[in-house]
Each structure stands twice: as structure tokens, then as C-alpha cells.
Write a protein that holds these residues in place. Structure first.
Motif, PDB file in Angstrom:
ATOM      1  N   TYR A  32       0.807  -1.215   0.000  1.00 45.69           N
ATOM      2  CA  TYR A  32       0.000   0.000   0.000  1.00 45.69           C
ATOM      3  C   TYR A  32       0.845   1.271   0.000  1.00 45.69           C
ATOM      4  O   TYR A  32       0.305   2.372   0.081  1.00 45.69           O
ATOM      5  N   ASP A  52      -8.224  -3.704  -1.364  1.00 44.57           N
ATOM      6  CA  ASP A  52      -9.100  -3.008  -0.423  1.00 44.57           C
ATOM      7  C   ASP A  52      -8.951  -3.579   0.980  1.00 44.57           C
ATOM      8  O   ASP A  52      -9.527  -3.052   1.937  1.00 44.57           O
ATOM      9  N   GLY A  55      -8.349  -1.410   4.064  1.00 41.18           N
ATOM     10  CA  GLY A  55      -9.352  -0.942   5.012  1.00 41.18           C
ATOM     11  C   GLY A  55      -9.214  -1.601   6.367  1.00 41.18           C
ATOM     12  O   GLY A  55      -9.475  -0.980   7.408  1.00 41.18           O
ATOM     13  N   THR A  64     -13.753  -4.504   4.523  1.00 41.45           N
ATOM     14  CA  THR A  64     -13.241  -3.687   3.422  1.00 41.45           C
ATOM     15  C   THR A  64     -14.263  -2.670   2.924  1.00 41.45           C
ATOM     16  O   THR A  64     -13.943  -1.830   2.076  1.00 41.45           O
ATOM     17  N   VAL A  67     -13.744   1.309   2.358  1.00 39.58           N
ATOM     18  CA  VAL A  67     -12.688   1.799   1.469  1.00 39.58           C
ATOM     19  C   VAL A  67     -13.296   2.500   0.255  1.00 39.58           C
ATOM     20  O   VAL A  67     -14.245   1.994  -0.356  1.00 39.58           O
ATOM     21  N   SER A  68     -12.746   3.639  -0.100  1.00 41.43           N
ATOM     22  CA  SER A  68     -13.252   4.438  -1.219  1.00 41.43           C
ATOM     23  C   SER A  68     -12.323   4.332  -2.423  1.00 41.43           C
ATOM     24  O   SER A  68     -11.169   3.891  -2.319  1.00 41.43           O
ATOM     25  N   ASP A  71      -9.244   6.298  -1.757  1.00 43.46           N
ATOM     26  CA  ASP A  71      -8.252   5.558  -0.972  1.00 43.46           C
ATOM     27  C   ASP A  71      -7.388   4.683  -1.878  1.00 43.46           C
ATOM     28  O   ASP A  71      -6.152   4.673  -1.770  1.00 43.46           O
ATOM     29  N   ILE A  72      -8.053   3.915  -2.745  1.00 41.76           N
ATOM     30  CA  ILE A  72      -7.324   3.000  -3.623  1.00 41.76           C
ATOM     31  C   ILE A  72      -6.407   3.778  -4.567  1.00 41.76           C
ATOM     32  O   ILE A  72      -5.247   3.406  -4.791  1.00 41.76           O
ATOM     33  N   ASP A  91      -7.436  -2.819  -6.625  1.00 41.41           N
ATOM     34  CA  ASP A  91      -8.799  -3.268  -6.340  1.00 41.41           C
ATOM     35  C   ASP A  91      -9.817  -2.182  -6.671  1.00 41.41           C
ATOM     36  O   ASP A  91      -9.574  -0.998  -6.387  1.00 41.41           O
ATOM     37  N   PRO A  93     -12.997  -0.903  -5.148  1.00 43.12           N
ATOM     38  CA  PRO A  93     -13.625  -1.109  -3.846  1.00 43.12           C
ATOM     39  C   PRO A  93     -15.142  -1.250  -3.941  1.00 43.12           C
ATOM     40  O   PRO A  93     -15.739  -1.155  -5.023  1.00 43.12           O
ATOM     41  N   GLN A 149     -16.165  -8.251  -0.132  1.00 43.06           N
ATOM     42  CA  GLN A 149     -17.172  -7.194  -0.222  1.00 43.06           C
ATOM     43  C   GLN A 149     -18.589  -7.729  -0.036  1.00 43.06           C
ATOM     44  O   GLN A 149     -19.531  -6.951   0.125  1.00 43.06           O
TER      45      GLN A 149
END
Length: 272
Positions: A32, A52, A55, A64, A67-68, A71-72, A91, A93, A149
Motif C-alpha cells: 500500500y 481493499d 481498510g 473492506t 474503502v473508497s 483511498d485505492i 482493487d 472497492p 465485499q
């Protein structure tokens, strides 16, 4: 250590199929940020996933789902600065792929941040999403089995494909995502015999996580590989490669070697 070996060619999407044809196992880990991405890149990792999972292991959430896309994209840009040869996968999300158009917007941002492929979970209506992205020159990694998810619908993180009906659905979905254009398939928390059968029948490489040793490659969350306590239950398929001492670089190199020589995962880290 892998960094002392001759320089490797940078990975491309077509090289994934080449590796499968040649019987070379694919090694994948999450990262990350730039520093850990560089450590993975220098020590034999072929694919780096900006998952993700951040998260849970970076942001401290219980799943996860929070997570937006922002963010990714942020973490993909960070990781990309540490990568020179590995293929960087980002990913999509939760609900970023709820429609083809939303998925395209998120995927373009990920690729512009430095990713070479995006990953999305599930089949069903996601097949249309995969086709839509691939037709627009965006490489896709599919993800079947335990799809984090879907944790609310599944009622937790559970092995998938235990009964024949569920196994048949997974086999059909694996064929469908490949036909839709996916270039890679992650199988998570799937009984080893089922994952082996899917891999044998698949037209694209498979990456296992809790899916036995017969997949075309393996992935773990980096924090799990390093034995870092993220505050979550430790899955059966996780092995701490840093437990015997040494360095982060040595632990990553040991994972890569174990995947390539077939010693990981063993029965202790697989589901029957």
C-alpha cells in the motif's frame, strides 16, 4: 536475496499467460506504499496488489466496505513509485463496479495512478462490467470464492464451494469471467480439490489464497505474511514468513521461493 540476482523484465499482462503455459508459478502480495512495494519488487514478487484489504490492515476497519476509490487511487500512486518490474493491480472497492460506467471511471483513475490491471469481485452482472472494461483496453483480474465485499450477505468470512451446488456455481463463474475477458482469476477460501479442478479447466491463470497449491500462483496480505497483528482473526491459510527471524526482505523472498517450489501452501494452510 532476490535483489542480488540479474535484473528481471517488467511484467506485462500477456506474460501472465506465458507463465501459465511454461508452468511458472506466479507470486503476488499486497502493498500500500512505496517502501513496501519496493521491498516486494526487489525480492521476487511478480504482482503487487493494492487491495481493499487496506481498510482492515491499514485503516483499522472491521471490513473492506468503508474503502473508497480515493483511498485505492492514493495508495496505488504511492505503491507505483516503488515498483519497477512487478505488475501493479488495483482493487475496485465496494460498489465502485456497481455499473459499467462507474467501474470505468474508477478503473481509469487507478490506471492513471500507476496500476496495470484492476481487480473486481464476483460474476453475475459483473460479467457485463468485465466486458465493458476489457473492450476499453483495461485489463481485469476477477475474484471468486470468498469475496470480502459480500461479507454482509455471506454472514462472515467463510469457505465457499463446500457443497456440489455451490461448487458447480463457482466452476461456471470461473468459465464465465474468462469468457468475459478477464486475464487473471483470484480464488479465495475454496476447497483445494475444487480450486485444482477450476485451475485445470481454466483458460486464464488462477491465483489462490486459501485455495490450495494447485493454483497457478498464490497471494497473501503482506501484513499476514509478516505476522503483524491487525486486530482480526488469523485465517487458516496464513503463514508468518517472518516468524523464524531475519528481515522483511528475506521473508518476502522466502514466500516467493515457497510458492515457486510448491511447498506453500501445504495441507496445514489449505481447506480440504
Amino acid at each position: 536475496m532476490y535483489a542480488d540476482r540479474p535484473a528481471r523484465k517488467a511484467w506485462t499482462v500477456p506474460m501472465l499467460a506465458d507463465a501459465r503455459r511454461e508452468g511458472r508459478k506466479l507470486v503476488m502480495l499486497t502493498a500500500y506504499d512505496a517502501s513496501f512495494a519496493r521491498a516486494l519488487d526487489d525480492n521476487g514478487v511478480d504482482l503487487i496488489l493494492v487491495g481493499d484489504s487496506l481498510g482492515m490492515v491499514v485503516q483499522g476497519h472491521q471490513s473492506t466496505l468503508p474503502v473508497s476509490v480515493d483511498d485505492i487511487v492514493y495508495h496505488t500512486a504511492c505503491a507505483a513509485r516503488g515498483v519497477s518490474t512487478a505488475l501493479l493491480v488495483a482493487d475496485l472497492p465496494f460498489q465502485a463496479d456497481a455499473s459499467p460506467e462507474r467501474a470505468l471511471d474508477a478503473a481509469v483513475r487507478c490506471l492513471q495512478a500507476g496500476a496495470g490491471m484492476v481487480k473486481l469481485e464476483g460474476a453475475g452482472f459483473k460479467l457485463d462490467v468485465i466486458r465493458f472494461l476489457v473492450e476499453r483496453e483495461i485489463p481485469v483480474c476477477a475474484h471468486l470464492g470468498l469475496t470480502p465485499q459480500s461479507v454482509l450477505r455471506l454472514g462472515g468470512y467463510k469457505v465457499q464451494g463446500r457443497d456440489e451446488r455451490a461448487a458447480a456455481t463457482l466452476r461456471d463463474d470461473a468459465v464465465a469471467v474468462a469468457e468475459a475477458g478477464a486475464s487473471l482469476l483470484v480464488l479465495e477460501c475454496v476447497p483445494s480439490p475444487l480450486a485444482a479442478a477450476i485451475t485445470a479447466a481454466s483458460s486464464i491463470p488462477t491465483i489462490g489464497i486459501g485455495a490450495g497449491a494447485q493454483c497457478d500462483g498464490q497471494v497473501l496480505v503482506l501484513h499476514d505474511l509478516l505476522g503483524i497483528n491487525s486486530g482480526h482473526r488469523r485465517p487458516k491459510f496464513v503463514k508468518d514468513f517472518l516468524a523464524d527471524g531475519g528481515s522483511i526482505a528475506a521473508a518476502v523472498a522466502a514466500f516467493a521461493e515457497a510458492v515457486r517450489d510448491g511447498s506453500f501452501p501445504d495441507a496445514e494452510h489449505s481447506y480440504g
